[in-house]
Design a protein around this motif. Structure first.
Motif, PDB file in Angstrom:
ATOM      1  N   VAL A  50      -0.476   3.539 -17.038  1.00 40.02           N
ATOM      2  CA  VAL A  50       0.826   4.070 -16.633  1.00 40.02           C
ATOM      3  C   VAL A  50       0.998   5.480 -17.174  1.00 40.02           C
ATOM      4  O   VAL A  50       0.687   5.762 -18.334  1.00 40.02           O
ATOM      5  CB  VAL A  50       1.968   3.153 -17.133  1.00 40.02           C
ATOM      6  CG1 VAL A  50       3.325   3.811 -16.941  1.00 40.02           C
ATOM      7  CG2 VAL A  50       1.916   1.816 -16.407  1.00 40.02           C
ATOM      8  N   VAL A  51       1.475   6.389 -16.326  1.00 40.28           N
ATOM      9  CA  VAL A  51       1.738   7.767 -16.742  1.00 40.28           C
ATOM     10  C   VAL A  51       3.220   8.073 -16.544  1.00 40.28           C
ATOM     11  O   VAL A  51       3.854   7.564 -15.617  1.00 40.28           O
ATOM     12  CB  VAL A  51       0.874   8.777 -15.962  1.00 40.28           C
ATOM     13  CG1 VAL A  51      -0.579   8.639 -16.356  1.00 40.28           C
ATOM     14  CG2 VAL A  51       1.036   8.611 -14.459  1.00 40.28           C
ATOM     15  N   ARG A  70       0.817  -1.218   0.000  1.00 42.50           N
ATOM     16  CA  ARG A  70       0.000   0.000   0.000  1.00 42.50           C
ATOM     17  C   ARG A  70       0.848   1.265   0.000  1.00 42.50           C
ATOM     18  O   ARG A  70       0.313   2.370   0.085  1.00 42.50           O
ATOM     19  CB  ARG A  70      -0.944   0.000   1.207  1.00 42.50           C
ATOM     20  CG  ARG A  70      -2.004  -1.096   1.143  1.00 42.50           C
ATOM     21  CD  ARG A  70      -2.890  -1.111   2.383  1.00 42.50           C
ATOM     22  NE  ARG A  70      -3.936  -2.112   2.235  1.00 42.50           N
ATOM     23  CZ  ARG A  70      -3.796  -3.400   2.463  1.00 42.50           C
ATOM     24  NH1 ARG A  70      -2.608  -3.863   2.874  1.00 42.50           N
ATOM     25  NH2 ARG A  70      -4.801  -4.238   2.305  1.00 42.50           N
ATOM     26  N   GLY A  71       2.142   1.092  -0.097  1.00 38.88           N
ATOM     27  CA  GLY A  71       3.043   2.232  -0.089  1.00 38.88           C
ATOM     28  C   GLY A  71       3.488   2.615  -1.484  1.00 38.88           C
ATOM     29  O   GLY A  71       2.790   2.388  -2.471  1.00 38.88           O
ATOM     30  N   VAL A  72       4.659   3.217  -1.572  1.00 37.03           N
ATOM     31  CA  VAL A  72       5.282   3.601  -2.836  1.00 37.03           C
ATOM     32  C   VAL A  72       6.522   2.745  -3.036  1.00 37.03           C
ATOM     33  O   VAL A  72       7.365   2.644  -2.132  1.00 37.03           O
ATOM     34  CB  VAL A  72       5.667   5.093  -2.854  1.00 37.03           C
ATOM     35  CG1 VAL A  72       6.307   5.468  -4.190  1.00 37.03           C
ATOM     36  CG2 VAL A  72       4.456   5.974  -2.581  1.00 37.03           C
ATOM     37  N   GLY A 115      -1.182   0.353  -3.999  1.00 36.69           N
ATOM     38  CA  GLY A 115      -0.144   1.335  -3.719  1.00 36.69           C
ATOM     39  C   GLY A 115       0.232   2.100  -4.978  1.00 36.69           C
ATOM     40  O   GLY A 115      -0.594   2.283  -5.877  1.00 36.69           O
ATOM     41  N   LEU A 116       1.474   2.530  -5.038  1.00 36.94           N
ATOM     42  CA  LEU A 116       1.988   3.268  -6.199  1.00 36.94           C
ATOM     43  C   LEU A 116       3.278   2.592  -6.644  1.00 36.94           C
ATOM     44  O   LEU A 116       4.232   2.481  -5.865  1.00 36.94           O
ATOM     45  CB  LEU A 116       2.255   4.728  -5.840  1.00 36.94           C
ATOM     46  CG  LEU A 116       2.724   5.628  -6.987  1.00 36.94           C
ATOM     47  CD1 LEU A 116       1.613   5.817  -8.016  1.00 36.94           C
ATOM     48  CD2 LEU A 116       3.181   6.990  -6.458  1.00 36.94           C
ATOM     49  N   ALA A 154      -3.355   4.777  -7.888  1.00 34.70           N
ATOM     50  CA  ALA A 154      -4.513   5.664  -7.774  1.00 34.70           C
ATOM     51  C   ALA A 154      -4.149   7.137  -7.925  1.00 34.70           C
ATOM     52  O   ALA A 154      -4.920   7.920  -8.490  1.00 34.70           O
ATOM     53  CB  ALA A 154      -5.205   5.423  -6.428  1.00 34.70           C
ATOM     54  N   ASP A 155      -2.983   7.539  -7.407  1.00 40.00           N
ATOM     55  CA  ASP A 155      -2.592   8.956  -7.491  1.00 40.00           C
ATOM     56  C   ASP A 155      -1.371   9.156  -8.380  1.00 40.00           C
ATOM     57  O   ASP A 155      -0.597  10.091  -8.178  1.00 40.00           O
ATOM     58  CB  ASP A 155      -2.347   9.529  -6.100  1.00 40.00           C
ATOM     59  CG  ASP A 155      -1.156   8.884  -5.394  1.00 40.00           C
ATOM     60  OD1 ASP A 155      -0.747   7.783  -5.806  1.00 40.00           O
ATOM     61  OD2 ASP A 155      -0.639   9.485  -4.447  1.00 40.00           O
ATOM     62  N   ALA A 156      -1.226   8.301  -9.381  1.00 36.44           N
ATOM     63  CA  ALA A 156      -0.044   8.372 -10.247  1.00 36.44           C
ATOM     64  C   ALA A 156       0.059   9.721 -10.949  1.00 36.44           C
ATOM     65  O   ALA A 156       1.152  10.292 -11.058  1.00 36.44           O
ATOM     66  CB  ALA A 156      -0.071   7.236 -11.268  1.00 36.44           C
ATOM     67  N   ARG A 157      -1.057  10.240 -11.432  1.00 33.72           N
ATOM     68  CA  ARG A 157      -1.010  11.525 -12.146  1.00 33.72           C
ATOM     69  C   ARG A 157      -0.584  12.653 -11.222  1.00 33.72           C
ATOM     70  O   ARG A 157       0.162  13.553 -11.614  1.00 33.72           O
ATOM     71  CB  ARG A 157      -2.362  11.822 -12.787  1.00 33.72           C
ATOM     72  CG  ARG A 157      -2.677  10.898 -13.948  1.00 33.72           C
ATOM     73  CD  ARG A 157      -3.873  11.356 -14.774  1.00 33.72           C
ATOM     74  NE  ARG A 157      -4.106  10.432 -15.865  1.00 33.72           N
ATOM     75  CZ  ARG A 157      -3.453  10.460 -17.026  1.00 33.72           C
ATOM     76  NH1 ARG A 157      -2.538  11.398 -17.240  1.00 33.72           N
ATOM     77  NH2 ARG A 157      -3.719   9.582 -17.967  1.00 33.72           N
TER      78      ARG A 157
END
Length: 256
Positions: A93-94, A19-21, A52-53, A108-111
Protein backbone atom coordinates in the motif's frame (compact mmCIF):
# COMPACT_ATOMS: atom_id res chain seq x y z
CA UNK A 1 -21.10 -14.02 11.69
CA UNK A 2 -19.84 -13.07 8.24
CA UNK A 3 -16.88 -14.80 6.60
CA UNK A 4 -14.50 -13.57 3.92
CA UNK A 5 -16.47 -15.53 1.33
CA UNK A 6 -19.70 -13.87 2.48
CA UNK A 7 -18.14 -10.45 2.00
CA UNK A 8 -16.75 -11.36 -1.42
CA UNK A 9 -20.26 -12.34 -2.48
CA UNK A 10 -21.53 -8.96 -1.25
CA UNK A 11 -19.04 -7.12 -3.47
CA UNK A 12 -20.00 -9.26 -6.43
CA UNK A 13 -23.71 -8.69 -5.80
CA UNK A 14 -23.12 -4.91 -5.83
CA UNK A 15 -21.50 -5.29 -9.26
CA UNK A 16 -18.22 -3.74 -8.16
CA UNK A 17 -15.82 -3.81 -11.12
CA UNK A 18 -12.84 -5.93 -9.95
CA UNK A 19 -10.59 -4.52 -12.70
CA UNK A 20 -11.50 -0.89 -12.20
CA UNK A 21 -10.83 1.69 -9.50
CA UNK A 22 -12.74 1.48 -6.21
CA UNK A 23 -12.58 4.12 -3.47
CA UNK A 24 -14.15 3.09 -0.16
CA UNK A 25 -15.66 5.39 2.47
CA UNK A 26 -16.39 3.09 5.39
CA UNK A 27 -17.90 2.43 8.80
CA UNK A 28 -16.52 -0.81 10.20
CA UNK A 29 -19.07 -1.04 13.00
CA UNK A 30 -21.95 -0.95 10.51
CA UNK A 31 -20.86 -4.25 8.95
CA UNK A 32 -21.72 -6.37 11.96
CA UNK A 33 -19.88 -9.42 13.29
CA UNK A 34 -17.11 -10.62 10.98
CA UNK A 35 -14.93 -13.67 11.51
CA UNK A 36 -11.46 -12.13 11.86
CA UNK A 37 -12.96 -8.64 12.20
CA UNK A 38 -11.48 -5.70 10.25
CA UNK A 39 -8.55 -7.71 8.86
CA UNK A 40 -10.99 -10.08 7.17
CA UNK A 41 -12.87 -7.13 5.68
CA UNK A 42 -9.64 -5.84 4.17
CA UNK A 43 -8.70 -9.32 3.00
CA UNK A 44 -11.97 -9.49 1.09
CA UNK A 45 -11.50 -6.11 -0.57
CA UNK A 46 -7.88 -6.83 -1.48
CA UNK A 47 -8.73 -10.22 -2.94
CA UNK A 48 -11.68 -8.92 -4.91
CA UNK A 49 -9.74 -5.94 -6.32
CA UNK A 50 -6.50 -7.83 -7.00
CA UNK A 51 -6.69 -6.98 -10.72
CA UNK A 52 -7.79 -3.38 -10.15
CA UNK A 53 -6.92 -0.43 -7.92
CA UNK A 54 -8.22 -0.23 -4.35
CA UNK A 55 -8.22 3.19 -2.65
CA UNK A 56 -9.12 4.36 0.86
CA UNK A 57 -9.20 8.02 1.99
CA UNK A 58 -6.57 8.58 4.70
CA UNK A 59 -7.31 12.20 5.51
CA UNK A 60 -5.47 14.14 8.20
CA UNK A 61 -7.24 17.48 7.99
CA UNK A 62 -8.37 17.16 11.62
CA UNK A 63 -4.80 17.10 12.98
CA UNK A 64 -2.59 18.85 10.39
CA UNK A 65 -2.99 22.61 10.68
CA UNK A 66 -1.08 25.85 11.34
CA UNK A 67 -0.12 24.66 14.82
CA UNK A 68 0.90 21.20 13.58
CA UNK A 69 2.03 21.70 9.96
CA UNK A 70 4.19 18.59 9.41
CA UNK A 71 2.57 15.41 8.09
CA UNK A 72 4.59 12.19 8.38
CA UNK A 73 3.10 9.93 5.72
CA UNK A 74 4.38 6.74 7.36
CA UNK A 75 2.91 7.36 10.80
CA UNK A 76 0.20 10.07 10.76
CA UNK A 77 -3.12 8.40 11.64
CA UNK A 78 -6.04 8.92 9.30
CA UNK A 79 -9.21 10.52 10.68
CA UNK A 80 -11.37 8.35 8.42
CA UNK A 81 -11.83 5.21 10.52
CA UNK A 82 -10.49 1.78 11.35
CA UNK A 83 -10.26 0.28 7.86
CA UNK A 84 -8.14 3.07 6.29
CA UNK A 85 -5.69 2.97 9.20
CA UNK A 86 -5.29 -0.80 8.95
CA UNK A 87 -5.05 -0.58 5.17
CA UNK A 88 -2.07 1.76 5.51
CA UNK A 89 -0.16 -1.09 7.19
CA UNK A 90 -0.77 -3.65 4.46
CA UNK A 91 2.17 -4.70 2.23
CA UNK A 92 2.32 -2.83 -1.05
CA UNK A 93 0.00 0.00 0.00
CA UNK A 94 1.26 3.48 -0.90
CA UNK A 95 0.02 6.78 0.51
CA UNK A 96 -0.19 10.04 -1.39
CA UNK A 97 1.94 12.92 -0.11
CA UNK A 98 -0.94 15.29 0.55
CA UNK A 99 -0.87 17.05 3.93
CA UNK A 100 -4.62 17.00 4.61
CA UNK A 101 -6.49 14.85 2.03
CA UNK A 102 -4.22 11.91 1.31
CA UNK A 103 -5.38 8.55 0.02
CA UNK A 104 -3.85 5.08 0.27
CA UNK A 105 -3.82 2.83 -2.78
CA UNK A 106 -3.03 -0.78 -3.63
CA UNK A 107 -2.74 -2.13 -7.16
CA UNK A 108 -0.49 -2.45 -10.16
CA UNK A 109 -0.32 1.31 -10.83
CA UNK A 110 -0.81 2.55 -7.27
CA UNK A 111 2.43 4.53 -7.25
CA UNK A 112 1.51 6.29 -10.46
CA UNK A 113 -1.95 7.04 -9.10
CA UNK A 114 -0.66 8.82 -5.98
CA UNK A 115 2.34 10.50 -7.61
CA UNK A 116 2.64 14.28 -7.38
CA UNK A 117 0.20 15.04 -4.57
CA UNK A 118 2.84 17.15 -2.81
CA UNK A 119 2.33 19.65 -5.67
CA UNK A 120 -1.40 20.07 -5.02
CA UNK A 121 -2.37 23.58 -3.93
CA UNK A 122 -5.88 22.62 -2.80
CA UNK A 123 -7.45 19.74 -0.86
CA UNK A 124 -8.84 18.04 -3.99
CA UNK A 125 -6.77 19.29 -6.95
CA UNK A 126 -8.19 18.36 -10.35
CA UNK A 127 -4.92 16.75 -11.44
CA UNK A 128 -4.58 14.82 -8.19
CA UNK A 129 -6.03 11.65 -6.75
CA UNK A 130 -9.59 12.99 -6.45
CA UNK A 131 -9.64 14.25 -10.02
CA UNK A 132 -8.23 10.95 -11.25
CA UNK A 133 -11.33 9.23 -9.86
CA UNK A 134 -13.30 11.11 -12.50
CA UNK A 135 -10.77 10.48 -15.28
CA UNK A 136 -10.81 6.73 -14.56
CA UNK A 137 -14.58 6.58 -13.92
CA UNK A 138 -13.93 5.03 -10.53
CA UNK A 139 -16.66 3.56 -8.39
CA UNK A 140 -17.09 5.12 -4.94
CA UNK A 141 -18.51 2.86 -2.24
CA UNK A 142 -20.23 4.34 0.80
CA UNK A 143 -20.07 1.37 3.16
CA UNK A 144 -22.41 1.88 6.09
CA UNK A 145 -21.92 5.66 6.02
CA UNK A 146 -23.95 8.57 4.69
CA UNK A 147 -23.05 10.29 1.45
CA UNK A 148 -22.36 13.50 3.37
CA UNK A 149 -18.77 12.21 3.39
CA UNK A 150 -18.57 12.35 -0.43
CA UNK A 151 -15.19 14.05 -0.70
CA UNK A 152 -15.43 13.95 -4.48
CA UNK A 153 -18.02 16.74 -4.31
CA UNK A 154 -15.53 18.95 -2.47
CA UNK A 155 -13.49 18.46 -5.60
CA UNK A 156 -16.41 19.33 -7.88
CA UNK A 157 -16.90 22.59 -6.01
CA UNK A 158 -13.20 23.39 -6.39
CA UNK A 159 -13.14 22.57 -10.10
CA UNK A 160 -16.28 24.62 -10.76
CA UNK A 161 -14.73 27.61 -8.93
CA UNK A 162 -17.55 27.95 -6.41
CA UNK A 163 -16.99 31.10 -4.33
CA UNK A 164 -15.85 30.91 -0.70
CA UNK A 165 -15.08 27.18 -0.71
CA UNK A 166 -11.33 27.79 -0.23
CA UNK A 167 -9.46 30.14 2.07
CA UNK A 168 -7.98 33.23 0.44
CA UNK A 169 -4.61 32.89 2.18
CA UNK A 170 -2.47 29.77 1.70
CA UNK A 171 -0.88 27.72 4.45
CA UNK A 172 2.59 26.20 4.32
CA UNK A 173 2.87 22.52 5.25
CA UNK A 174 5.63 19.92 5.14
CA UNK A 175 5.05 16.32 4.11
CA UNK A 176 7.68 13.74 5.06
CA UNK A 177 7.68 10.57 2.95
CA UNK A 178 8.49 7.04 4.12
CA UNK A 179 12.20 7.56 3.31
CA UNK A 180 12.41 10.76 5.33
CA UNK A 181 12.46 13.16 2.38
CA UNK A 182 10.71 16.43 3.17
CA UNK A 183 8.43 18.29 0.75
CA UNK A 184 7.13 21.83 1.31
CA UNK A 185 3.46 22.14 0.33
CA UNK A 186 1.57 25.41 -0.11
CA UNK A 187 -2.17 24.83 0.13
CA UNK A 188 -5.39 26.82 0.12
CA UNK A 189 -7.46 24.89 2.66
CA UNK A 190 -11.22 24.46 2.74
CA UNK A 191 -12.89 27.57 4.13
CA UNK A 192 -14.15 26.76 7.62
CA UNK A 193 -16.33 29.87 7.63
CA UNK A 194 -18.31 28.63 4.62
CA UNK A 195 -18.36 24.84 4.97
CA UNK A 196 -20.13 22.44 2.64
CA UNK A 197 -21.81 19.76 4.75
CA UNK A 198 -24.92 18.73 2.85
CA UNK A 199 -23.68 16.57 -0.01
CA UNK A 200 -26.28 13.91 0.75
CA UNK A 201 -28.97 16.12 -0.81
CA UNK A 202 -27.63 14.95 -4.19
CA UNK A 203 -28.22 11.28 -3.40
CA UNK A 204 -31.85 11.08 -4.70
CA UNK A 205 -30.74 12.83 -7.88
CA UNK A 206 -27.84 10.45 -8.40
CA UNK A 207 -30.11 7.46 -7.90
CA UNK A 208 -32.80 8.82 -10.25
CA UNK A 209 -30.25 9.44 -12.99
CA UNK A 210 -28.50 6.09 -12.69
CA UNK A 211 -25.31 7.44 -11.11
CA UNK A 212 -25.84 5.59 -7.83
CA UNK A 213 -27.27 2.25 -6.76
CA UNK A 214 -27.64 0.38 -3.50
CA UNK A 215 -26.62 -2.89 -1.87
CA UNK A 216 -25.36 -4.39 1.37
CA UNK A 217 -22.01 -5.44 2.79
CA UNK A 218 -22.67 -7.64 5.76
CA UNK A 219 -25.24 -5.70 7.80
CA UNK A 220 -24.15 -2.38 6.33
CA UNK A 221 -26.37 -0.57 3.83
CA UNK A 222 -24.24 0.65 0.94
CA UNK A 223 -24.40 3.09 -1.93
CA UNK A 224 -22.18 2.74 -5.00
CA UNK A 225 -21.67 5.79 -7.20
CA UNK A 226 -19.91 6.54 -10.47
CA UNK A 227 -17.32 9.26 -9.87
CA UNK A 228 -17.61 10.64 -13.40
CA UNK A 229 -21.40 10.74 -13.38
CA UNK A 230 -21.66 12.21 -9.87
CA UNK A 231 -19.17 14.93 -10.80
CA UNK A 232 -20.99 15.82 -14.03
CA UNK A 233 -24.45 15.90 -12.46
CA UNK A 234 -23.25 17.97 -9.50
CA UNK A 235 -21.56 20.47 -11.84
CA UNK A 236 -24.91 20.93 -13.61
CA UNK A 237 -26.64 21.73 -10.32
CA UNK A 238 -23.88 24.05 -9.14
CA UNK A 239 -24.15 26.01 -12.38
CA UNK A 240 -27.77 26.73 -11.42
CA UNK A 241 -27.12 27.25 -7.71
CA UNK A 242 -23.50 27.81 -6.59
CA UNK A 243 -24.66 27.83 -2.94
CA UNK A 244 -26.29 24.42 -3.27
CA UNK A 245 -24.38 22.85 -0.39
CA UNK A 246 -24.51 25.79 2.00
CA UNK A 247 -27.73 24.57 3.65
CA UNK A 248 -29.78 21.39 3.97
CA UNK A 249 -32.73 22.51 1.85
CA UNK A 250 -33.65 19.43 -0.19
CA UNK A 251 -33.60 19.42 -3.97
CA UNK A 252 -37.24 19.44 -5.02
CA UNK A 253 -37.04 18.93 -8.78
CA UNK A 254 -34.20 17.09 -10.54
CA UNK A 255 -32.78 18.90 -13.54
CA UNK A 256 -33.73 17.31 -16.85
Amino acid sequence: MYTRQDLLRCLEAMDINPRGVLLVHSSMKAIGEVEGRADTVLDAFIEYMRDGLLVFPTHTWSTINRQNPVMYAATEPACTGILPNLFLKRPGVVRSLHPTHSVAALGADARDYVRGEQLAETPCARGGCWGKLVDRDAQILFLGCRTTCNTLLHGTEEWENIPDRLETEPQLFTVVDTDGARYPVTQYRHNGSHPSRFYDKMEPVFAARGAMRYGRFGDAPCAVGSAAAMNQITAEYLAKNPRLFSDETPIEQPLA
